[in-house]
Design a protein around this motif. Structure first.
Motif, PDB file in Angstrom:
ATOM      1  N   PRO A   1      -2.670   5.883   1.389  1.00 13.32           N
ATOM      2  CA  PRO A   1      -1.235   5.689   1.632  1.00 13.32           C
ATOM      3  C   PRO A   1      -0.412   5.781   0.344  1.00 13.32           C
ATOM      4  O   PRO A   1       0.686   6.331   0.332  1.00 13.32           O
ATOM      5  CB  PRO A   1      -1.152   4.267   2.210  1.00 13.32           C
ATOM      6  CG  PRO A   1      -2.503   3.931   2.685  1.00 13.32           C
ATOM      7  CD  PRO A   1      -3.485   4.823   2.002  1.00 13.32           C
ATOM      8  N   ALA A  44       1.711   7.232   7.881  1.00 12.39           N
ATOM      9  CA  ALA A  44       1.763   6.556   6.581  1.00 12.39           C
ATOM     10  C   ALA A  44       0.385   6.401   5.961  1.00 12.39           C
ATOM     11  O   ALA A  44       0.264   6.142   4.769  1.00 12.39           O
ATOM     12  CB  ALA A  44       2.403   5.170   6.747  1.00 12.39           C
ATOM     13  N   MET A  55       5.279   8.567   0.603  1.00 11.68           N
ATOM     14  CA  MET A  55       6.183   8.244   1.704  1.00 11.68           C
ATOM     15  C   MET A  55       6.720   6.851   1.447  1.00 11.68           C
ATOM     16  O   MET A  55       6.089   6.057   0.767  1.00 11.68           O
ATOM     17  CB  MET A  55       5.425   8.236   3.027  1.00 11.68           C
ATOM     18  CG  MET A  55       4.796   9.559   3.368  1.00 11.68           C
ATOM     19  SD  MET A  55       3.788   9.390   4.851  1.00 11.68           S
ATOM     20  CE  MET A  55       3.125  11.044   4.978  1.00 11.68           C
ATOM     21  N   MET A  75       8.368   3.405   3.466  1.00 10.23           N
ATOM     22  CA  MET A  75       8.427   2.869   4.820  1.00 10.23           C
ATOM     23  C   MET A  75       9.310   1.633   4.847  1.00 10.23           C
ATOM     24  O   MET A  75       9.258   0.800   3.944  1.00 10.23           O
ATOM     25  CB  MET A  75       7.003   2.526   5.267  1.00 10.23           C
ATOM     26  CG  MET A  75       6.876   2.171   6.720  1.00 10.23           C
ATOM     27  SD  MET A  75       5.165   2.434   7.260  1.00 10.23           S
ATOM     28  CE  MET A  75       5.174   1.647   8.840  1.00 10.23           C
ATOM     29  N   ARG A 102       0.831  -1.211   0.000  1.00  8.25           N
ATOM     30  CA  ARG A 102       0.000   0.000   0.000  1.00  8.25           C
ATOM     31  C   ARG A 102       0.861   1.255   0.000  1.00  8.25           C
ATOM     32  O   ARG A 102       0.574   2.220  -0.715  1.00  8.25           O
ATOM     33  CB  ARG A 102      -0.929   0.002   1.209  1.00  8.25           C
ATOM     34  CG  ARG A 102      -2.063  -0.997   1.072  1.00  8.25           C
ATOM     35  CD  ARG A 102      -2.854  -1.111   2.346  1.00  8.25           C
ATOM     36  NE  ARG A 102      -3.569   0.120   2.660  1.00  8.25           N
ATOM     37  CZ  ARG A 102      -4.100   0.363   3.853  1.00  8.25           C
ATOM     38  NH1 ARG A 102      -3.979  -0.505   4.816  1.00  8.25           N
ATOM     39  NH2 ARG A 102      -4.735   1.484   4.070  1.00  8.25           N
ATOM     40  N   VAL A 103       1.931   1.241   0.800  1.00  5.63           N
ATOM     41  CA  VAL A 103       2.821   2.406   0.830  1.00  5.63           C
ATOM     42  C   VAL A 103       3.548   2.532  -0.506  1.00  5.63           C
ATOM     43  O   VAL A 103       3.816   3.626  -0.988  1.00  5.63           O
ATOM     44  CB  VAL A 103       3.832   2.292   1.992  1.00  5.63           C
ATOM     45  CG1 VAL A 103       4.839   3.407   1.933  1.00  5.63           C
ATOM     46  CG2 VAL A 103       3.112   2.321   3.320  1.00  5.63           C
TER      47      VAL A 103
END
Lengths: 275, 362
Positions: B72, B50, B77, B79, A172-173
């Motif tokens: 997201p 996030a 971003m 992660m 998802r990120v």
């Protein structure tokens, strides 16, 4: 450590017994398929086949076995593909998306797979008659989907539940939509589950007899189990041809299972997220 | 490159409140570390930044714009996760390319970005391997690489080093610092390891029970902890925290617990008997007297731990156990009487859970 002799031999007896019980009928019809017509009907029965391939020739040429086989490939193949296309997103949603009534849906699916087929036979026939599905392949695929989807969804949901959530977060990120997360990350990782569901669905649709007999009355449309069961002999029951046809009908199934089994094993050993 | 602001973030799971009311401002290019014990809400806060979790109340802002309703994938971003979360079915190269492919970057851009990251992290020989063929440290590098290639506005790290062995962790800490200097991207780093926090963070945010207790540089947090919790959480061995009372006696302020009585350098004391916590860092305790104004406590040596570079000595003084940190070569034996000396300006006093400065009236 050495196992006690008795325990060990009991285990072996168990293995040998179960192999015999499950394989004797197959052994018998393989032998029968390789006998000549007279040898098939000989009393007392002969144990050693004479390697006669007449039954195969007759099954393939006189009884249009290839036609039935093609019908079965179409029906079982499309049932499997459609069932998976529907079951994968459904199972993913049931495993991961937060929603109300999830356990109710899963419970309902499970109880549906417990109904005896005969309960839905009447309604299915009526519905298909109204929508013109009798004597068509899609008319058979529809009830097959009804009967195979619950199990496929259950198997897949179990697999999806066991996949690490961090992978989903990472996807998802990394820019995936929910749908992409499922199709690009989660589904490839649930491959063993997908293979399992595929095999079970395919076997079911390939072997199913009752609905196939009910819905397909036109010999041109019939699938293997029905076709073989309705083999007509002029004066006698064509046992040799029946056996030969059954062997030929089983072969693709064995091939499919072996093919997918490799997928299952490699899928299972690939998992590891963290060392 | 981005400035991150958190406005009154609250998070509730059912009836449990995991984040009380978090407000924080992270300037562009900063390296900020969220530090706290497990269950303090630091990871939840990171997930809210996030967009993986949604806050119950409050707002997340990037460059002044609220992004609460941004998915997201659109927050730009990257992660890095504790378990690395590499896609097991993709090779290292495909793992690195994944985020860029999803964002439909042209193939040439993907190639160059991967090359940059690979050169930076020296993972070239690994490119065609699957994650299962990598060691923990290598996976960590690849996970880092996957974040770097994205060139995001914000880097988020969720305890990325906690699965590595101590030595590798040391190396990665240094590399992370270099990486931050080189990329200049704003980084938010979550950890429960105080050493990681002290070495990495330009700014450390100490959290406990869903609250921010203190924000400051590692120096500030070490020298002037706000609360007894912060005081005890940072430093090894932890700060000695003596629970007792403060009172005034003839214009002098005393702290006493049991039979132990310590004169405090506070100008004016609370007028009545007030319960308080006195903190003394183990490294501020000396075995010999010095010229600075100091307090002395006498007791007996309880036991000694020699760590090679350091020596921890546990001293019992009036039923209070005090640990001190000194250089090896002390020939004290357990059971021996000892006098310890603490410079007055190194005493930490907390009343009602808050730090009292030396010239401050409580």
């Amino acid at each position: 450590m050495k196992k006690p002799f008795l325990e060990c031999s009991l285990l072996h007896v168990g293995i040998i017994l179960s192999v015999i019980i499950s394989l004797v009928p197959f052994f018998w019809f393989i032998i029968t398929s390789l006998k000549s017509q007279t040898a098939v009907e000989a009393i007392p029965p002969t144990w050693w086949p004479n390697g006669n391939l007449d039954a195969y020739r007759s099954a393939l040429l006189d009884h249009q076995l290839l036609n039935y086989m093609m019908n079965s490939v179409i029906v079982a193949g499309s049932t499997t593909i459609i069932a998976l296309l529907l079951a994968i997103p459904a199972a993913y949603a049931l495993a991961r998306v937060r929603m109300k009534g999830k356990s109710l849906i899963l419970g309902g699916l499970l109880s549906m797979s417990m109904f005896p087929q005969i309960v839905i036979a009447g309604p299915v026939w009526e519905i298909l008659k109204h929508i013109g599905g009798l004597n068509t392949h899609w008319g058979l695929v529809l009830p097959y989907l009804t009967l195979t989807l619950p199990l496929a969804i259950w198997i897949l949901a179990t697999f999806f539940k066991e996949l690490p959530r961090e992978l989903e977060d990472a996807a998802r990120v990394d820019g995936c939509t929910l749908w992409q997360t499922m199709s690009k990350v989660m589904a490839p990782l649930a491959a063993p589950g997908i293979f399992t569901a595929a095999i079970l669905t395919f076997i079911y649709a390939w072997n199913e007899f009752f609905f196939a007999l009910l819905i397909l009355t036109d010999p041109e449309q019939q699938t293997l189990p029905v076709g073989i069961a309705l083999f007509q002999g002029e004066f006698t029951m064509p046992w040799g041809e029946l056996a030969a046809a059954s062997v030929l009908a089983t072969l693709p199934l064995v091939l499919v299972v072996l093919l997918f089994q490799r997928g299952i094993i490699s899928g299972l050993s690939a998992g590891a997220i963290k060392g | 490159m981005a400035k991150l602001d958190l406005h009154h973030i609250q998070k509730q799971f059912g009836s449990t409140r995991v984040l009380q009311d978090i407000s924080l401002s992270v300037s562009d290019g900063a390296f900020i570390v969220l530090l706290g014990p497990s269950g303090c809400g630091k990871s939840t806060l990171l997930r809210i930044i996030a967009g993986l979790d949604v806050q119950t109340a409050g707002s997340v802002l990037i460059d002044g714009k609220p992004i609460d309703h941004v998915a997201p994938r659109d927050r730009d971003m990257a992660m890095v996760f504790q378990q690395y979360a590499l896609y097991p079915h993709l090779t290292v190269r495909e793992n690195l390319a994944f985020g860029l492919t999803m964002r439909k970057e042209p193939a040439t851009v993907i190639q160059t970005r991967i090359k940059e990251a690979v050169d930076l992290l020296e993972i070239h020989p690994l490119l065609d391997r699957l994650p299962k063929e990598l060691s923990g440290g290598q996976r960590q590098r690849v996970a880092m690489g996957r974040a770097i290639v994205r060139k995001p506005k914000l880097f988020l790290f969720d305890e990325p080093l906690s699965n590595l062995d101590a030595r590798l962790r040391g190396t990665m800490r240094i590399e992370l610092q270099k990486l931050h200097k080189r990329l200049g991207i704003t980084m938010v780093y979550v950890t429960h390891d105080q050493i990681e926090a002290m070495t990495l963070g330009e700014t450390i945010v100490i959290m406990d029970h869903g609250n921010i207790l203190q924000v400051g540089s590692s120096e500030e947090i070490y020298r002037q902890p706000n609360t007894p919790f912060v005081a005890g959480f940072i430093g090894h061995p932890p700060m000695n925290l003596l629970e007792g009372n403060v009172t005034t006696d003839q214009q002098t302020c005393y702290f006493h617990t049991g039979n132990l009585r310590i004169t405090l350098p506070i100008h004016s004391c609370p007028p009545t008997l007030t319960s308080a916590v006195l903190g003394i860092r183990p490294e501020d305790i000396h075995l010999t007297s010095s010229e600075t104004p100091e307090i002395t406590i006498s007791g007996t040596v309880e036991c000694i731990e020699n760590l090679g570079a350091d020596l921890f000595m546990y001293v019992l003084a009036q039923e209070q156990r005090i640990v001190l940190r000194t250089a090896p070569g002390q020939h004290k034996q357990p059971g021996e009487a000892i006098t310890i000396h603490v410079p007055r300006n190194r005493l930490h006093l907390f009343i009602d859970g808050q730090r009292i400065e030396r010239n401050q009236t409580p």
